[in-house]
Design a protein around this motif. Structure first.
Motif, mmCIF file in Angstrom:
data_model
loop_
_atom_site.group_PDB
_atom_site.id
_atom_site.type_symbol
_atom_site.label_atom_id
_atom_site.label_comp_id
_atom_site.label_asym_id
_atom_site.label_seq_id
_atom_site.Cartn_x
_atom_site.Cartn_y
_atom_site.Cartn_z
ATOM 1 N N SER A 1 43.213 24.270 47.733
ATOM 2 C CA SER A 1 42.851 24.938 46.585
ATOM 3 C C SER A 1 43.619 25.404 45.796
ATOM 4 C CB SER A 1 41.568 25.700 46.468
ATOM 5 O OG SER A 1 41.629 26.818 47.276
ATOM 6 N N CYS B 1 44.933 32.897 39.877
ATOM 7 C CA CYS B 1 43.406 32.628 39.824
ATOM 8 C C CYS B 1 42.536 33.766 39.814
ATOM 9 C CB CYS B 1 43.113 31.662 41.070
ATOM 10 S SG CYS B 1 43.576 30.093 41.187
ATOM 11 N N ARG C 1 36.049 31.194 42.606
ATOM 12 C CA ARG C 1 36.653 30.145 43.361
ATOM 13 C C ARG C 1 37.838 29.609 42.849
ATOM 14 N NH1 ARG C 1 31.437 31.277 44.633
ATOM 15 N NH2 ARG C 1 30.923 31.268 46.933
ATOM 16 N N GLY D 1 39.973 27.001 41.533
ATOM 17 C CA GLY D 1 39.940 25.743 41.272
ATOM 18 C C GLY D 1 38.529 25.528 40.520
ATOM 19 N N LEU D 2 37.810 26.462 40.387
ATOM 20 C CA LEU D 2 36.401 26.094 39.723
ATOM 21 C C LEU D 2 36.062 27.250 38.656
ATOM 22 C CD1 LEU D 2 34.138 25.728 42.924
ATOM 23 C CD2 LEU D 2 35.127 23.843 41.530
ATOM 24 N N PRO D 3 35.561 26.727 37.774
ATOM 25 C CA PRO D 3 35.471 27.701 36.469
ATOM 26 C C PRO D 3 34.501 28.763 36.953
ATOM 27 C CG PRO D 3 34.172 25.602 36.117
ATOM 28 C CD PRO D 3 35.115 25.465 37.352
ATOM 29 N N TYR E 1 32.433 32.506 37.564
ATOM 30 C CA TYR E 1 32.361 33.680 38.768
ATOM 31 C C TYR E 1 30.872 34.113 38.981
ATOM 32 C CZ TYR E 1 32.616 36.822 34.808
ATOM 33 O OH TYR E 1 32.494 37.373 33.475
#
Length: 548
Positions: free
Chosen positions: A491, A501, A521, A523-525, A527
């Protein structure tokens, strides 16, 4: 004299070095089988001097080579000056004066102080060391103690309950160059308290009770693990690899001797099996000493060299310098200078590392680490954490990178003062150290910012330690913000990307009220909001989901 010598025996009690766990000296204690000769000696300097001389002679009969502690009443030293009888006994026993410490015992109150100081000066001039005994349970005036300037202070274990007094004695020792000993230690708790107080020496029944025979081995409890960051992994042993002198396991002693005498730079030989795996380690000095004795060559030259070897100390090729040093420290003291064989994944010997190389490199690395420590918290900076981030990325491990800071810290400093702010930062740092696990890394970036690298399974423990604690500065409650980014394998490419990040998560955590924690996380939008409350309803629906 025969009346008291016939009924008198002596016992030896070890004085233990708390750092090394070894016997540093032996105190010789008079043990009369009848009567109270010690009470008589307190009133009779000649008798007390004779007791001290008899103690030295008893030690000579036991043929102990350890330094000795011999008791003498303060009044005896004041009356007889240099204790001529004891000094004569020391010479007759072939001992050197500086191997003997005279333990000055109470009472001190009615002893002429000038005479006592003159007597101590005479003993020092002759080379004897001086100890002030029975402090805390006796009547030694502090002014006299300062003027005596003893080489050793012996405190009664009962004083360990009064830490301020022990710290004061420790400060006195540091300023005068004396050592601090705790006597009468009976429990492991007292032993640990003695260590924490800074005592270097101790004695008591916990280690060994007084015995007619001098004790060489004693029980010393291991120190309690310190609340500090784990040692860094250190450089790999492959950096210090030296070629190994290898011979087959069935080699004769004469072959080993020929190799060693023909190659003075070789410190030893490793005997290996048919697959190249170490079977025995032959150290140069011990091997040649065996052959140099009378009939040594005739006895050993044509015999298998394996009989003169030791079980080899080995580490893997991927081991670190610290791990190699642990192998050395965990073995017999007589083999601390032995080389360590380095083996590959199949157990084959690929070379050696020497203790001197390891110690030199690790000492240099510790100096570099100390230079990078934050002076306020004694924690390393961000480099310590980011280097480990790079290592875990390379290993393909999932990790959590966390950022922690104190909310509205400028207001804390302005309202409570910078000293209270510094105390708060130190307290938070201590809380992080107490929460750490063996795989956790903690760095102090600067000011009130901390960086933590942890395994995902350790996050709840970390959050509970820093967010569930009621923090305050100058009597004012304080909250903390915690932001975490979980990084799965692949990631992030490096620590720069992991920090990138983490940046928006820091901003989100700071926008919450109260102690807060948000987790995202890589690479992921979005929280997760794990702790804290949104500042207003508009922001409460933006960008996050709560954990189910």
């Amino acid at each position: 004299m025969s009346s008291w010598t016939d009924s008198l025996r002596f016992a030896f009690q070890p004085v233990v070095n708390l750092t090394t766990g070894t016997v540093a000296a032996l105190e010789i204690l008079a043990r009369p089988e009848c009567g109270d000769i010690l009470a008589e000696a307190r009133r009779d300097p000649e008798l007390d001097s004779a007791l001290a001389a008899a103690a030295v002679r008893c030690a000579a009969q036991r043929e102990t080579l350890l330094p000795l502690h011999v008791n003498a009443f303060a009044g005896t030293v004041a009356d007889l000056g240099g204790l001529a009888a004891m000094r004569q006994a020391v010479r007759a026993a072939g001992r050197l004066p500086w191997e003997v410490t005279v333990d000055l015992t109470p009472p001190f109150t009615h002893v002429p102080q000038r005479s006592l100081l003159e007597g101590v000066a005479a003993l020092r001039e002759a080379g004897f060391r001086i100890s002030a005994d029975g402090l805390g349970d006796g009547d030694a005036p502090l002014r006299l103690l300062a003027e005596l300037a003893p080489d050793l202070l012996k405190l009664d274990a009962s004083l360990l309950a009064h830490t301020a007094m022990v710290r004061a004695m420790r400060t006195l020792c540091e300023e005068s160059g004396a050592l601090l000993a705790i006597e009468g230690v009976e429990t492991e708790a007292q032993c640990e308290a003695a260590r924490e107080a800074g005592a270097q020496l101790a004695q008591g029944d916990l280690f060994a009770a007084p015995s007619r025979l001098p004790a060489a081995d004693v029980y010393v409890p291991p120190p309690r693990p310190a609340l500090a960051l784990p040692l860094p992994s250190g450089p790999p042993v492959r950096q210090f690899l030296r070629p190994a002198a290898l011979l087959p396991v069935n080699a004769r002693a004469g072959e080993v001797r020929a190799l060693l005498t023909g190659a003075p730079e070789v410190s030893g030989v490793v005997l290996v099996d048919e697959y190249g795996r170490p079977v025995r380690s032959v150290r140069r000095d011990r091997f040649l000493l065996s052959l140099s004795g009378r009939y040594g060559h005739a006895l050993y030259a044509d015999r298998p060299a394996v009989r003169l070897g030791d079980v080899p100390r080995t580490v893997g090729l991927d081991a670190t310098a610290w791990e190699a040093l642990d192998v050395v420290a965990g073995g017999e003291q007589s083999r601390t200078a032995d080389d360590v064989a380095v083996v590959d994944g199949r157990g084959r010997c690929v070379g050696l590392v020497r203790l001197t190389d390891l110690v030199r490199a690790l000492a240099e690395s510790r100096v570099e680490e100390a230079a990078g420590l934050n002076p306020l918290t004694r924690l390393p900076g961000s480099d310590y954490v980011t280097q480990e981030v790079g290592r875990r990325i390379a290993e393909g491990r999932t990790f959590a990178l966390c950022w922690l800071d104190i909310d509205h810290f400028k207001q804390v400093n302005d309202g409570a003062g910078f000293a209270a702010g510094d105390d708060l930062i130190r307290s938070v740092a201590l809380g992080l150290q107490q929460a750490r696990t063996p795989t956790m890394r903690v760095g102090h970036i600067g000011g009130d910012d901390f960086l933590v690298l942890a395994d995902p399974g350790d996050l709840e423990r970390l959050a509970a330690a820093v967010l569930d604690t009621p923090w305050a500065a100058g009597g004012r409650p304080v909250t903390l913000s915690l932001a975490t980014v979980l990084c799965a394998p692949g990631s992030v490419l490096d620590h720069h990307q992991a920090a990138s990040c983490l940046a928006p998560l820091k901003k989100a955590a700071k926008a919450l009220r109260g102690s807060s924690w948000v987790l995202g996380r890589a690479g992921l939008p979005g929280y997760e909001l794990l702790r804290g409350c949104a500042a207003n309803s508009a922001s409460s629906s933006a960008g996050y989901v709560t954990r189910a």
